[in-house]
Enzyme design. Structure first.
Site, PDB file in Angstrom:
ATOM      1  NE  ARG A  89      -4.514  -0.152   1.110  1.00  0.00           N
ATOM      2  CZ  ARG A  89      -5.375  -1.157   1.240  1.00  0.00           C
ATOM      3  NH1 ARG A  89      -5.086  -2.359   0.828  1.00  0.00           N
ATOM      4  NH2 ARG A  89      -6.558  -0.954   1.789  1.00  0.00           N
ATOM      5  NE  ARG A 162     -14.684  -3.814   3.021  1.00  0.00           N
ATOM      6  CZ  ARG A 162     -13.522  -3.679   2.420  1.00  0.00           C
ATOM      7  NH1 ARG A 162     -13.197  -4.472   1.406  1.00  0.00           N
ATOM      8  NH2 ARG A 162     -12.674  -2.749   2.806  1.00  0.00           N
ATOM      9  NE  ARG A 173     -11.707   1.435   2.884  1.00  0.00           N
ATOM     10  CZ  ARG A 173     -12.716   0.726   2.369  1.00  0.00           C
ATOM     11  NH1 ARG A 173     -13.956   1.006   2.698  1.00  0.00           N
ATOM     12  NH2 ARG A 173     -12.483  -0.250   1.540  1.00  0.00           N
TER      13      ARG A 173
END
Ligand code: AMP
Length: 222
Positions: A89, A162, A173
């Protein structure tokens, strides 16, 4: 053997494409997000440490995810290659992965980068849900189960949204992704490994493009 990485913002269809390619090529997926969710459900030490970051849409500390990958990558399950979804990431994770692979005499062969506008993504992510039994991914806008409330694959009616797919966490995010992705993409660009894809195209079109590129890469390496 082929080692692939999928890059792209949350909701770009990485997980969906990773699953399709995994089935077509019999390549196992390593998804740090899935592993961390399993650990959270089990309430393990890693899960408990990770959950506050995940609920806030922040990255879990590098040491935690790197140790997960270290434990996985040297096992025989991945001898014929792997698909990484959600790892690395950031550039630190990418460098660490490179070192781990070097010590195993292996390397990344191709990095598939899915690109898409943030606003389209947010709409998509608010609509996505999965089968709680088999993990099949659905979307209220683009891929509903053929029979209402019944999973096409396993027949379960246990669908889940989710916890981190709510607008505030989704936006955070996206910001996290864009703040770390530049260095990450740069890292693989300099190695000539990036193949860009327009994630607003249809899923089947994207799959064909990915398979075509995998073909190119495997032929060139022979
Ligand atoms: P994902 O399913 O890939 O969207 O990941 C869900 C959440 O798990 C992320 O928002 C992070 O909190 C955490 N996570 C997954 N992969 C990583 C990673 N490689 N590094 C740090 N955190 C991660």
């Amino acid at each position: 053997m082929i080692n692939l990485i999928f890059l792209g913002p949350p909701g770009s269809g990485k997980g969906t494409q990773a699953k399709i390619i995994s089935q077509k090529l019999s390549l196992p997926i390593i998804s740090t997000g899935d592993i961390l969710r399993e650990e959270t459900n089990k309430k393990s030490k890693i899960g408990l440490e990770a959950s506050s970051y995940m609920d806030a849409g922040q990255l879990v500390p590098d040491e935690v995810v790197i140790s997960i990958i270290e434990g996985k990558i040297s096992t025989s399950e991945y001898d014929n290659g792997f698909i990484m979804d959600g790892f690395p990431r950031n550039a630190i994770q990418a460098q660490k992965l490179d070192m781990m692979l070097k010590s195993l005499n292996r390397k990344i062969d191709l990095v598939l980068e899915l690109e898409i506008e943030t606003e389209i993504l947010i709409e998509r992510m608010l609509a996505r849900f999965t089968c709680g039994n088999c993990g099949e991914i659905y979307n209220k806008l683009s891929k509903k189960p053929q029979k209402k409330n019944i999973c096409d694959i396993c027949g379960s009616s246990n669908f889940i949204f989710r916890k981190d797919d709510n607008e505030e966490v989704i936006r955070s995010r996206q910001e996290v992704y864009h703040s770390t992705a530049k260095d990450l993409v740069e890292f693989y660009l300099t190695k000539g490994l990036i193949y860009k894809l327009d994630a607003s195209e249809s899923s089947s079109f994207i799959t064909e493009k990915i398979l075509g590129q995998i073909n190119n890469v495997t032929q060139n390496s022979n």
